[in-house]
Design a protein around this motif. Structure first.
Motif, PDB file in Angstrom:
ATOM      1  N   ILE A   1       0.877  -1.160   0.000  1.00 50.79           N
ATOM      2  CA  ILE A   1       0.000   0.000   0.000  1.00 50.79           C
ATOM      3  C   ILE A   1       0.917   1.212   0.000  1.00 50.79           C
ATOM      4  CG2 ILE A   1      -1.794   1.286   1.218  1.00 50.79           C
ATOM      5  CD1 ILE A   1      -2.760  -1.329  -0.049  1.00 50.79           C
ATOM      6  N   ALA A   2       1.129   1.754  -1.191  1.00 50.17           N
ATOM      7  CA  ALA A   2       2.086   2.843  -1.389  1.00 50.17           C
ATOM      8  C   ALA A   2       1.363   4.188  -1.352  1.00 50.17           C
ATOM      9  CB  ALA A   2       2.839   2.655  -2.700  1.00 50.17           C
TER      10      ALA A   2
ATOM     11  N   VAL B   1      10.799   6.979   5.423  1.00 49.40           N
ATOM     12  CA  VAL B   1      11.840   8.007   5.460  1.00 49.40           C
ATOM     13  C   VAL B   1      11.811   8.939   4.247  1.00 49.40           C
ATOM     14  CG1 VAL B   1      13.425   6.756   6.947  1.00 49.40           C
ATOM     15  CG2 VAL B   1      13.503   6.355   4.490  1.00 49.40           C
ATOM     16  N   TYR B   2      10.944   8.660   3.293  1.00 46.42           N
ATOM     17  CA  TYR B   2      10.806   9.517   2.126  1.00 46.42           C
ATOM     18  C   TYR B   2       9.328   9.646   1.774  1.00 46.42           C
ATOM     19  CZ  TYR B   2      15.735   8.221   1.572  1.00 46.42           C
ATOM     20  OH  TYR B   2      17.077   7.997   1.791  1.00 46.42           O
ATOM     21  N   THR B   3       9.030  10.522   0.831  1.00 45.14           N
ATOM     22  CA  THR B   3       7.659  10.691   0.359  1.00 45.14           C
ATOM     23  C   THR B   3       7.639  10.706  -1.169  1.00 45.14           C
ATOM     24  OG1 THR B   3       7.842  13.114   0.346  1.00 45.14           O
ATOM     25  CG2 THR B   3       7.033  12.094   2.385  1.00 45.14           C
ATOM     26  N   LYS B   4       6.462  10.579  -1.724  1.00 46.54           N
ATOM     27  CA  LYS B   4       6.264  10.802  -3.148  1.00 46.54           C
ATOM     28  C   LYS B   4       6.401  12.302  -3.421  1.00 46.54           C
ATOM     29  CE  LYS B   4       2.633   7.264  -3.373  1.00 46.54           C
ATOM     30  NZ  LYS B   4       1.202   7.063  -3.716  1.00 46.54           N
ATOM     31  N   PRO B   5       6.867  12.719  -4.580  1.00 43.19           N
ATOM     32  CA  PRO B   5       7.185  11.906  -5.761  1.00 43.19           C
ATOM     33  C   PRO B   5       8.654  11.499  -5.858  1.00 43.19           C
ATOM     34  CG  PRO B   5       7.233  14.213  -6.357  1.00 43.19           C
ATOM     35  CD  PRO B   5       6.895  14.165  -4.884  1.00 43.19           C
ATOM     36  N   HIS B   6       9.414  11.586  -4.760  1.00 44.23           N
ATOM     37  CA  HIS B   6      10.847  11.281  -4.815  1.00 44.23           C
ATOM     38  C   HIS B   6      11.087   9.820  -5.206  1.00 44.23           C
ATOM     39  CE1 HIS B   6      11.745  15.145  -3.104  1.00 44.23           C
ATOM     40  NE2 HIS B   6      11.045  14.903  -2.015  1.00 44.23           N
ATOM     41  N   VAL B   7      12.048   9.627  -6.083  1.00 40.84           N
ATOM     42  CA  VAL B   7      12.390   8.253  -6.474  1.00 40.84           C
ATOM     43  C   VAL B   7      12.944   7.486  -5.284  1.00 40.84           C
ATOM     44  CG1 VAL B   7      12.756   8.789  -8.900  1.00 40.84           C
ATOM     45  CG2 VAL B   7      14.672   8.995  -7.297  1.00 40.84           C
ATOM     46  N   GLU B   8      13.497   8.199  -4.309  1.00 41.07           N
ATOM     47  CA  GLU B   8      14.017   7.533  -3.104  1.00 41.07           C
ATOM     48  C   GLU B   8      12.917   6.778  -2.360  1.00 41.07           C
ATOM     49  OE1 GLU B   8      16.869  10.841  -4.043  1.00 41.07           O
ATOM     50  OE2 GLU B   8      14.676  10.639  -3.983  1.00 41.07           O
TER      51      GLU B   8
ATOM     52  N   ASN C   1      -3.430   7.122  -9.144  1.00 38.34           N
ATOM     53  CA  ASN C   1      -4.248   8.091  -9.874  1.00 38.34           C
ATOM     54  C   ASN C   1      -3.552   9.432 -10.077  1.00 38.34           C
ATOM     55  OD1 ASN C   1      -4.539   8.603  -6.973  1.00 38.34           O
ATOM     56  ND2 ASN C   1      -6.021  10.167  -7.581  1.00 38.34           N
ATOM     57  N   ASP C   2      -2.307   9.547  -9.575  1.00 40.89           N
ATOM     58  CA  ASP C   2      -1.601  10.825  -9.629  1.00 40.89           C
ATOM     59  C   ASP C   2      -0.497  10.765 -10.689  1.00 40.89           C
ATOM     60  OD1 ASP C   2       0.207  13.039  -9.023  1.00 40.89           O
ATOM     61  OD2 ASP C   2      -0.891  13.241  -7.138  1.00 40.89           O
ATOM     62  N   LYS C   3      -0.621  11.605 -11.720  1.00 37.56           N
ATOM     63  CA  LYS C   3       0.322  11.553 -12.843  1.00 37.56           C
ATOM     64  C   LYS C   3       1.743  11.949 -12.452  1.00 37.56           C
ATOM     65  CE  LYS C   3      -2.596  11.980 -16.939  1.00 37.56           C
ATOM     66  NZ  LYS C   3      -2.797  12.724 -18.211  1.00 37.56           N
ATOM     67  N   GLN C   4       1.879  12.694 -11.366  1.00 36.54           N
ATOM     68  CA  GLN C   4       3.221  13.071 -10.924  1.00 36.54           C
ATOM     69  C   GLN C   4       3.694  12.191  -9.763  1.00 36.54           C
ATOM     70  OE1 GLN C   4       0.898  15.723 -11.809  1.00 36.54           O
ATOM     71  NE2 GLN C   4       1.982  15.615 -13.765  1.00 36.54           N
ATOM     72  N   GLU C   5       2.941  12.144  -8.679  1.00 37.41           N
ATOM     73  CA  GLU C   5       3.395  11.415  -7.496  1.00 37.41           C
ATOM     74  C   GLU C   5       3.509   9.916  -7.724  1.00 37.41           C
ATOM     75  OE1 GLU C   5       1.124  12.380  -4.039  1.00 37.41           O
ATOM     76  OE2 GLU C   5       1.906  14.425  -3.919  1.00 37.41           O
ATOM     77  N   ASP C   6       2.560   9.335  -8.446  1.00 40.05           N
ATOM     78  CA  ASP C   6       2.557   7.887  -8.661  1.00 40.05           C
ATOM     79  C   ASP C   6       3.342   7.463  -9.894  1.00 40.05           C
ATOM     80  OD1 ASP C   6       0.908   7.588  -6.398  1.00 40.05           O
ATOM     81  OD2 ASP C   6      -0.888   7.912  -7.600  1.00 40.05           O
TER      82      ASP C   6
END
Length: 243
Positions: free
Chosen positions: A123-124, A158-165, A186-191
């Protein structure tokens, strides 16, 4: 090797207008702590703490630690003076916000089908909320009794979207390659930003969020019901994901 599907929650497995939900959530929370802190000052500190979590790329600090430090530095309070009230809000008031969502039984069908096919499930959801709030939303979505490999909550992330980390960290925890993963959201940037490290992506229609830029590759898309049919029929991006 086992395959992995990462599912976003808000707007994906739990259909909702995220902006409307967040607006009402903040108003209710600010009202709940008004006997301790001016609602306007609370909201400013809450948003600043959220921004600090989004910007943070220090691996040794959880999102909870980042938020707590930022928030308390702005409100001139000790944690013990306000945290019990926040905890009580998530226990008593947050569950009443379910009227702002549009749960669908298809969510459970999709996740159960993925589990039955042997996928590992994450569950991301963007880990900006406490565990209590995220698990409550899993309950609204009708999937709280299912078993997940990871649920990204702010106490443990330790990280959040939209970071690749954020996505790399999930792969590290599961000991899988990004190429073995599908990000559903459903998010074109974050997901869809998961594509930057090699994950395949599926954009869920209905409550699509698009800020315009940046644009990331989308491997497949459709409604949640169409996602279920493709998954069940091993079609589209799911056709190549079966060992």
């Amino acid at each position: 090797m086992s395959k992995v599907i990462l599912f976003d929650l808000d707007g994906t497995l739990l259909p909702m207008d995220t902006d409307l939900f967040v607006k009402n959530y903040i108003q209710k929370l600010a009202s709940r702590v008004s006997h301790i802190l001016d609602p306007h000052e609370f909201t400013k500190a809450l948003l600043a703490g959220t921004d600090a979590m989004i910007r943070n790329l220090e691996e040794e600090k959880t999102n909870e630690q980042v938020f707590t430090k930022s928030f308390l530095s702005l409100v001139n309070l000790n944690k013990e003076e306000i945290w019990p009230t926040l905890d009580k809000f998530y226990e008593e008031t947050f569950p009443t916000l379910d009227y702002l969502t549009e749960p669908t039984p298809v969510a459970k069908k999709v996740v159960e089908e993925a589990i039955n096919q042997g996928y590992r499930i994450v569950i991301a959801t963007n880990p900006l909320f406490p565990k209590a709030a995220i698990y409550e939303r899993l309950r609204w979505a009708g999937i709280n009794e299912l078993t997940f490999d990871i649920v990204t909550v702010y106490e443990e992330s330790v990280y959040t979207k939209p970071h690749v980390e954020y996505y790399r960290n999930i792969c590290h925890r599961l000991e899988v390659k990004p190429e073995d993963c599908i990000m559903v959201g459903n998010d074109k940037q974050e997901d869809m930003s998961a594509s930057q490290i090699g994950m395949k992506t599926f954009l869920v229609h209905g409550f699509v969020i698009d800020r315009g830029e940046p644009n990331y590759p989308i491997n497949d898309e459709g409604t949640l019901e169409q996602l279920y049919e493709k998954l069940k029929g091993k079609l589209g991006i799911f056709a190549k994901e079966i060992d």
